[in-house]
Scaffold this motif. Structure first.
Motif, PDB file in Angstrom:
ATOM      1  N   LYS A 114       0.882  -1.343  -0.117  1.00 33.50           N
ATOM      2  CA  LYS A 114       0.044  -0.142   0.110  1.00 33.50           C
ATOM      3  C   LYS A 114       0.786   1.189   0.203  1.00 33.50           C
ATOM      4  O   LYS A 114       1.967   1.239   0.842  1.00 33.50           O
ATOM      5  CB  LYS A 114      -0.863   0.143   1.322  1.00 33.50           C
ATOM      6  N   ILE A 115       0.466   2.268  -1.077  1.00 28.91           N
ATOM      7  CA  ILE A 115       1.233   3.223  -0.912  1.00 28.91           C
ATOM      8  C   ILE A 115       0.436   4.644  -1.178  1.00 28.91           C
ATOM      9  O   ILE A 115      -0.737   4.243  -1.832  1.00 28.91           O
ATOM     10  CB  ILE A 115       2.295   3.258  -1.956  1.00 28.91           C
ATOM     11  N   PRO A 116       0.498   5.741  -0.599  1.00 33.08           N
ATOM     12  CA  PRO A 116      -0.297   6.805  -0.544  1.00 33.08           C
ATOM     13  C   PRO A 116      -0.141   7.495  -2.176  1.00 33.08           C
ATOM     14  O   PRO A 116       0.721   7.112  -2.681  1.00 33.08           O
ATOM     15  CB  PRO A 116       0.044   7.751   0.704  1.00 33.08           C
ATOM     16  N   LYS A 117      -1.131   8.188  -2.563  1.00 32.06           N
ATOM     17  CA  LYS A 117      -0.910   8.938  -3.863  1.00 32.06           C
ATOM     18  C   LYS A 117      -0.275  10.132  -3.678  1.00 32.06           C
ATOM     19  O   LYS A 117      -0.210  10.748  -2.678  1.00 32.06           O
ATOM     20  CB  LYS A 117      -2.313   9.055  -4.524  1.00 32.06           C
ATOM     21  N   ALA A 118       0.482  10.643  -4.568  1.00 34.27           N
ATOM     22  CA  ALA A 118       1.387  11.786  -4.589  1.00 34.27           C
ATOM     23  C   ALA A 118       0.505  13.074  -4.570  1.00 34.27           C
ATOM     24  O   ALA A 118      -0.866  12.994  -4.841  1.00 34.27           O
ATOM     25  CB  ALA A 118       2.186  11.952  -5.959  1.00 34.27           C
ATOM     26  N   PRO A 119       0.806  13.878  -3.667  1.00 32.68           N
ATOM     27  CA  PRO A 119       0.049  15.392  -3.234  1.00 32.68           C
ATOM     28  C   PRO A 119      -0.047  16.142  -4.836  1.00 32.68           C
ATOM     29  O   PRO A 119       0.723  15.805  -5.748  1.00 32.68           O
ATOM     30  CB  PRO A 119       0.879  15.827  -2.448  1.00 32.68           C
ATOM     31  N   GLY A 121      -0.697  17.578  -7.945  1.00 31.83           N
ATOM     32  CA  GLY A 121      -0.166  17.779  -9.255  1.00 31.83           C
ATOM     33  C   GLY A 121       1.363  17.279  -9.278  1.00 31.83           C
ATOM     34  O   GLY A 121       2.053  17.513 -10.379  1.00 31.83           O
ATOM     35  N   LYS A 122       1.886  16.535  -8.426  1.00 29.25           N
ATOM     36  CA  LYS A 122       2.836  16.046  -8.357  1.00 29.25           C
ATOM     37  C   LYS A 122       2.984  14.355  -8.673  1.00 29.25           C
ATOM     38  O   LYS A 122       2.013  13.800  -8.589  1.00 29.25           O
ATOM     39  CB  LYS A 122       3.824  16.062  -6.898  1.00 29.25           C
ATOM     40  N   LYS A 123       4.041  13.887  -9.191  1.00 28.16           N
ATOM     41  CA  LYS A 123       3.878  12.456  -9.654  1.00 28.16           C
ATOM     42  C   LYS A 123       4.916  11.776  -8.616  1.00 28.16           C
ATOM     43  O   LYS A 123       5.928  12.504  -8.370  1.00 28.16           O
ATOM     44  CB  LYS A 123       4.199  12.204 -11.146  1.00 28.16           C
ATOM     45  N   ILE A 124       4.887  10.247  -8.557  1.00 27.83           N
ATOM     46  CA  ILE A 124       6.008   9.860  -7.940  1.00 27.83           C
ATOM     47  C   ILE A 124       7.025   9.307  -8.824  1.00 27.83           C
ATOM     48  O   ILE A 124       6.739   8.724  -9.976  1.00 27.83           O
ATOM     49  CB  ILE A 124       5.144   8.519  -7.369  1.00 27.83           C
ATOM     50  N   LYS A 125       8.182   9.683  -8.358  1.00 26.05           N
ATOM     51  CA  LYS A 125       9.311   9.499  -9.333  1.00 26.05           C
ATOM     52  C   LYS A 125       9.981   8.159  -8.953  1.00 26.05           C
ATOM     53  O   LYS A 125       9.899   7.106  -9.932  1.00 26.05           O
ATOM     54  CB  LYS A 125      10.563  10.395  -8.756  1.00 26.05           C
ATOM     55  N   VAL A 127      10.325   5.102  -5.316  1.00 27.19           N
ATOM     56  CA  VAL A 127      10.005   4.827  -3.969  1.00 27.19           C
ATOM     57  C   VAL A 127      11.690   4.079  -3.348  1.00 27.19           C
ATOM     58  O   VAL A 127      11.959   3.300  -3.947  1.00 27.19           O
ATOM     59  CB  VAL A 127       9.084   3.840  -3.976  1.00 27.19           C
TER      60      VAL A 127
END
Lengths: 135, 135
Positions: A114-119, A121-125, A127
């Motif tokens: 489980k991982i939270p979504k990015a805040p 307008g940002k994307k996850i680069k 982990v």
DNA sequence: TTTCACTTTAGAATAATTATAAACTATAAA
DNA sequence: TTTATAGTTTATAATTATTCTAAAGTGAAA
């Protein structure tokens, strides 16, 4: 990794294969296992190993050039010095603050469910997981 | 957190409630939300806020004293500066390298399913997850 | 109050890294 | 194969974050 491949590696990333770069690249990439180092430790090892002295600034330049070219990754670790890693695939680390040692963890050895979504307008680069060790 | 609690907090951890420590503690702990900072940013904010100037060395001393006392945690992040966090519970972080900003992630928002065992005689101290952000 | 260990402070010292500018060199073009 | 030049290396200076030092200041126990 053979010398010819070292030259290819450098040229293909737009880096002139100078004497210094080839020497550093051979030292870093002609090995089986992942290698973790700081600029300071690399400098010491190179000084010990070779006759011709490479300026510290050149080692900084070269390591950053290799990183930009994707041949090295930079590891985020607490502390004053910056660590680099010859393993550029996506992976994680044990960190032993006692010895300041990094140990690779294959990305398959950690499963995140489980991982939270990015805040906003940002994307996850990516982990990165650090498992801090203690004796 | 009220002033009386600030004093208690300091005294209970063996720290004399000096003028400077109380001022820094009020600034850090009298707030609802988690606060992330570097010594540099804290220094700037304190200088702006208050009339009496606190020496930079005192800010370093105090922040480390608070950390040792468990009132602050230190966050491992790439880069040259050391980040501190008023959230001392076990948790994770988003890191936006664009703005050098840290955002807390509640430990319940990340579930790790599989983890390797610690190497040779070492134990796992804790696991820290960084989710690096990009625009 | 007095005393003294704990604190604060300004400034020096240290350590990692980056900037500078002159000398050097790989390589593309003549 | 020489030449020209953009890229590279180098020693050294500069910068930045942090720690050290030693003198002056101050809570709080007696």
């Amino acid at each position: 990794m053979k010398k010819i491949d070292i030259l290819k590696k450098l040229r293909s990333s737009g880096l002139r294969p100078t004497k210094q770069r080839v020497e550093i690249a051979k030292f870093l990439f002609e090995r089986e296992k992942t290698f973790h180092f700081t600029v300071e430790s690399l400098n010491k090892l190179l000084t010990k190993k070779s006759a011709s002295k490479i300026a510290l600034a050149t080692i900084y330049n070269t390591v950053h050039a290799f990183k930009t070219a994707g041949h090295l990754s930079e590891v985020e670790v607490r502390g004053n010095k910056t660590y680099f890693d010859t393993n550029v695939s996506n992976h994680h680390h044990f960190y032993d603050s006692d010895t300041s040692e990094l140990i690779d963890i294959d990305s398959n050895d950690i499963i995140i469910q489980k991982i939270p979504k990015a805040p906003n307008g940002k994307k996850i680069k990516n982990v990165e997981v650090f498992i801090n060790l203690i004796n």
